[in-house]
Design a protein around this motif. Structure first.
Motif, PDB file in Angstrom:
ATOM      1  N   ALA A 156       1.764  -4.848  -1.928  1.00 38.66           N
ATOM      2  CA  ALA A 156       2.836  -3.898  -2.032  1.00 38.66           C
ATOM      3  C   ALA A 156       3.073  -3.136  -0.734  1.00 38.66           C
ATOM      4  CB  ALA A 156       2.860  -3.166  -3.304  1.00 38.66           C
ATOM      5  N   ASN A 157       4.172  -2.814  -0.369  1.00 37.13           N
ATOM      6  CA  ASN A 157       4.301  -1.667   0.742  1.00 37.13           C
ATOM      7  C   ASN A 157       5.466  -0.966   0.746  1.00 37.13           C
ATOM      8  OD1 ASN A 157       2.717  -0.776   2.930  1.00 37.13           O
ATOM      9  ND2 ASN A 157       4.519  -1.363   4.321  1.00 37.13           N
ATOM     10  N   ARG A 158       5.420   0.181   1.402  1.00 35.28           N
ATOM     11  CA  ARG A 158       6.754   1.131   1.244  1.00 35.28           C
ATOM     12  C   ARG A 158       7.730   0.497   2.331  1.00 35.28           C
ATOM     13  NH1 ARG A 158       6.073   6.907   3.815  1.00 35.28           N
ATOM     14  NH2 ARG A 158       5.262   5.733   5.486  1.00 35.28           N
ATOM     15  N   THR A 159       7.382  -0.039   3.293  1.00 39.46           N
ATOM     16  CA  THR A 159       8.051  -0.646   4.386  1.00 39.46           C
ATOM     17  C   THR A 159       7.869  -2.055   4.271  1.00 39.46           C
ATOM     18  OG1 THR A 159       7.347   1.382   6.013  1.00 39.46           O
ATOM     19  CG2 THR A 159       8.482  -0.375   7.029  1.00 39.46           C
ATOM     20  N   ALA A 160       9.222  -2.693   4.168  1.00 36.48           N
ATOM     21  CA  ALA A 160       9.163  -4.117   4.102  1.00 36.48           C
ATOM     22  C   ALA A 160       8.583  -4.817   5.122  1.00 36.48           C
ATOM     23  CB  ALA A 160      10.728  -4.567   3.290  1.00 36.48           C
ATOM     24  N   ALA A 161       9.095  -4.496   6.285  1.00 33.14           N
ATOM     25  CA  ALA A 161       8.822  -5.040   7.694  1.00 33.14           C
ATOM     26  C   ALA A 161       7.430  -5.569   7.617  1.00 33.14           C
ATOM     27  CB  ALA A 161       9.408  -4.495   8.673  1.00 33.14           C
ATOM     28  N   LYS A 162       6.595  -4.654   7.263  1.00 34.35           N
ATOM     29  CA  LYS A 162       5.084  -4.987   7.384  1.00 34.35           C
ATOM     30  C   LYS A 162       4.596  -6.097   6.672  1.00 34.35           C
ATOM     31  CE  LYS A 162       3.404  -0.747   9.237  1.00 34.35           C
ATOM     32  NZ  LYS A 162       2.928   0.596   8.822  1.00 34.35           N
ATOM     33  N   LEU A 163       5.477  -6.555   5.549  1.00 33.03           N
ATOM     34  CA  LEU A 163       4.913  -7.571   4.750  1.00 33.03           C
ATOM     35  C   LEU A 163       5.313  -8.939   5.120  1.00 33.03           C
ATOM     36  CD1 LEU A 163       6.160  -5.805   1.444  1.00 33.03           C
ATOM     37  CD2 LEU A 163       3.704  -6.293   2.027  1.00 33.03           C
TER      38      LEU A 163
HETATM   39  P1  NAP Z   1      -2.551   2.050   8.820  1.00 35.44           P
HETATM   40  O1  NAP Z   1      -2.451   1.018   9.515  1.00 35.44           O
HETATM   41  O2  NAP Z   1      -1.775   3.334   9.094  1.00 35.44           O
HETATM   42  O3  NAP Z   1      -1.560   2.012   7.222  1.00 35.44           O
HETATM   43  C1  NAP Z   1      -1.199   3.149   6.418  1.00 35.44           C
HETATM   44  C2  NAP Z   1      -0.757   2.281   5.111  1.00 35.44           C
HETATM   45  O4  NAP Z   1      -0.329   3.620   4.275  1.00 35.44           O
HETATM   46  C3  NAP Z   1       0.582   1.759   5.281  1.00 35.44           C
HETATM   47  O5  NAP Z   1       0.749   0.856   4.250  1.00 35.44           O
HETATM   48  C4  NAP Z   1       1.804   3.056   4.876  1.00 35.44           C
HETATM   49  O6  NAP Z   1       3.114   2.441   4.496  1.00 35.44           O
HETATM   50  C5  NAP Z   1       1.201   3.618   3.711  1.00 35.44           C
HETATM   51  N1  NAP Z   1       1.539   5.008   3.715  1.00 35.44           N
HETATM   52  C6  NAP Z   1       1.355   6.040   4.471  1.00 35.44           C
HETATM   53  N2  NAP Z   1       2.106   7.058   3.842  1.00 35.44           N
HETATM   54  C7  NAP Z   1       2.776   6.743   2.610  1.00 35.44           C
HETATM   55  C8  NAP Z   1       3.626   7.328   1.764  1.00 35.44           C
HETATM   56  N3  NAP Z   1       4.096   8.618   1.879  1.00 35.44           N
HETATM   57  N4  NAP Z   1       3.847   6.279   0.640  1.00 35.44           N
HETATM   58  C9  NAP Z   1       3.657   5.023   0.654  1.00 35.44           C
HETATM   59  N5  NAP Z   1       2.913   4.575   1.636  1.00 35.44           N
HETATM   60  C10 NAP Z   1       2.519   5.117   2.395  1.00 35.44           C
HETATM   61  O7  NAP Z   1      -3.831   2.779   8.230  1.00 35.44           O
HETATM   62  P2  NAP Z   1      -4.922   1.631   7.732  1.00 35.44           P
HETATM   63  O8  NAP Z   1      -6.065   1.654   8.940  1.00 35.44           O
HETATM   64  O9  NAP Z   1      -4.436   0.307   7.133  1.00 35.44           O
HETATM   65  O10 NAP Z   1      -5.703   2.498   6.828  1.00 35.44           O
HETATM   66  C11 NAP Z   1      -5.021   2.482   5.378  1.00 35.44           C
HETATM   67  C12 NAP Z   1      -5.949   3.237   4.314  1.00 35.44           C
HETATM   68  O11 NAP Z   1      -7.472   2.687   4.280  1.00 35.44           O
HETATM   69  C13 NAP Z   1      -6.451   4.740   4.740  1.00 35.44           C
HETATM   70  O12 NAP Z   1      -6.555   5.508   3.655  1.00 35.44           O
HETATM   71  C14 NAP Z   1      -7.742   4.384   5.331  1.00 35.44           C
HETATM   72  O13 NAP Z   1      -8.757   5.888   4.916  1.00 35.44           O
HETATM   73  C15 NAP Z   1      -8.632   3.508   4.698  1.00 35.44           C
HETATM   74  N6  NAP Z   1      -9.705   2.766   5.147  1.00 35.44           N
HETATM   75  C16 NAP Z   1     -10.790   2.834   4.594  1.00 35.44           C
HETATM   76  C17 NAP Z   1     -11.738   2.111   5.261  1.00 35.44           C
HETATM   77  C18 NAP Z   1     -13.317   2.085   4.422  1.00 35.44           C
HETATM   78  O14 NAP Z   1     -14.127   1.849   5.108  1.00 35.44           O
HETATM   79  N7  NAP Z   1     -13.201   2.742   3.426  1.00 35.44           N
HETATM   80  C19 NAP Z   1     -11.666   1.365   6.155  1.00 35.44           C
HETATM   81  C20 NAP Z   1     -10.389   1.302   6.939  1.00 35.44           C
HETATM   82  C21 NAP Z   1      -9.243   1.917   6.119  1.00 35.44           C
HETATM   83  P3  NAP Z   1       4.182   2.176   5.622  1.00 35.44           P
HETATM   84  O15 NAP Z   1       3.928   0.819   5.998  1.00 35.44           O
HETATM   85  O16 NAP Z   1       5.335   2.288   4.560  1.00 35.44           O
HETATM   86  O17 NAP Z   1       4.039   3.414   6.386  1.00 35.44           O
END
Ligand code: NAP
Length: 276
Positions: A156-163
């Motif tokens: 699931a994702n907020r932005t559909a294009a990323k799916l």
């Molecule tokens: P990313 O590519 O910037 O993706 C961010 C995601 O969060 C997207 O799906 C985005 O949705 C969503 N999002 C942001 N704000 C939102 C909101 N207000 N409402 C709904 N969805 C929202 O970042 P990423 O690298 O994938 O990282 C994502 C998470 O994974 C982060 O919290 C990061 O700390 C965690 N992470 C953890 C590890 C670990 O080793 N534990 C490793 C990597 C990442 P949209 O597409 O709609 O913007």
């Protein structure tokens, strides 16, 4: 361990990078194994990732980790891409081989499945999983679950294009459709950045029979994890994933078994200020 003329260097490249706990984890591991190695953090502008990787190779570094925003770009720079990294669409670990070739791996998928096994005794094979968030992490984790033979993966994702690129692999849905599939899944994973700021939440409403994994590890208990525990669900944060991706990278570089408990203690100390 004293840095001297024989010290081997590993590093993490990211931008920003000041928050990283990886040097604490890896330097503790090198010391525990008696290795004359050191791990440093480098802020690398994405425009300079290619020259930074070539420079690290030419300086004789053993390897590097890559974090935001470099993981996808690196696919096009390294000489060889491990098949799983290709499938997950991201490189988070580079090995500089003695031949001079740069080989890119993805240890995040391994770290995730190892974390699920350790925290929940959960194996994705044949299981029904919901991943919320289709950024770099969410797409890689969903793909890893598919590669492990999960019975059903909802993404699931907020932005559909990323799916779009995930439609053939997963059941893709909007955030509004999430409540309708909760009864059908055993594991819920938050792979969004919602929860990094205290108080913010996606309001996922897990039930007591769910396993809930939040990839966020700081704060240690997001609103999602709090809500999960309040219903009696088993819940874990992302520190275990960070630990195990690092342990696998250590093993790729050193060809030695990673001292996982030492790395866990160092990570907890670096992130939370104690080893709880
Ligand atoms: P990313 O590519 O910037 O993706 C961010 C995601 O969060 C997207 O799906 C985005 O949705 C969503 N999002 C942001 N704000 C939102 C909101 N207000 N409402 C709904 N969805 C929202 O970042 P990423 O690298 O994938 O990282 C994502 C998470 O994974 C982060 O919290 C990061 O700390 C965690 N992470 C953890 C590890 C670990 O080793 N534990 C490793 C990597 C990442 P949209 O597409 O709609 O913007």
């Amino acid at each position: 361990m004293q840095i001297n003329g024989s010290t081997r260097i590993a590093a993490v490249f990211g931008d920003p990078i000041a928050h990283t706990a990886s040097p604490a984890m890896h330097n503790a591991a090198f010391a525990a194994c008696g290795l004359n190695w050191a791990y440093i953090a480098c802020r690398v502008d994405p425009q300079k990732l290619r020259s930074a990787l070539y420079g690290a190779r030419d300086l004789g570094f053993a390897g590097v980790n890559l974090t935001v925003p470099h993981k996808v770009l690196a696919l096009e720079i390294v000489d060889d891409v491990d098949p799983e990294a290709r499938q997950l669409g991201a490189v988070n670990t580079v090995v500089f081989e003695p031949s001079g070739r740069m080989r890119g791996y993805n240890t995040d998928g391994y770290g995730f499945t190892k974390a699920l096994a350790e925290d929940f005794g959960f194996n994705p094979t044949g299981r029904r999983i919901l991943i919320v968030g289709a950024g770099g992490a969410g797409r890689a984790l969903a793909t890893k679950c598919v590669l492990e033979g999960a019975g059903k993966v909802y993404l699931a994702n907020r932005t559909a294009a990323k799916l779009d690129t995930m439609r053939e692999r997963c059941h893709v849905l909007s955030l509004a459709e999430v409540p309708a599939v909760l009864d059908d899944v055993e594991l819920i994973v938050n792979a969004t950045s919602v929860g990094l700021k205290p108080g913010e939440t996606l309001n996922l409403k897990p039930g007591g029979r769910h396993l809930v994994y939040d990839t966020i590890y700081n704060p240690p208990e997001t609103e999602l994890l709090r809500a999960a525990k309040a219903t009696g669900a088993r819940a874990a944060n992302g520190l275990s994933m960070l630990l195990h991706q690092g342990a696998r990278a250590f093993e790729l570089w050193t060809q030695q078994t990673a001292p996982v408990d030492v790395m866990r203690g160092a990570l907890r100390q670096a992130v939370y200020g104690d080893e709880r």
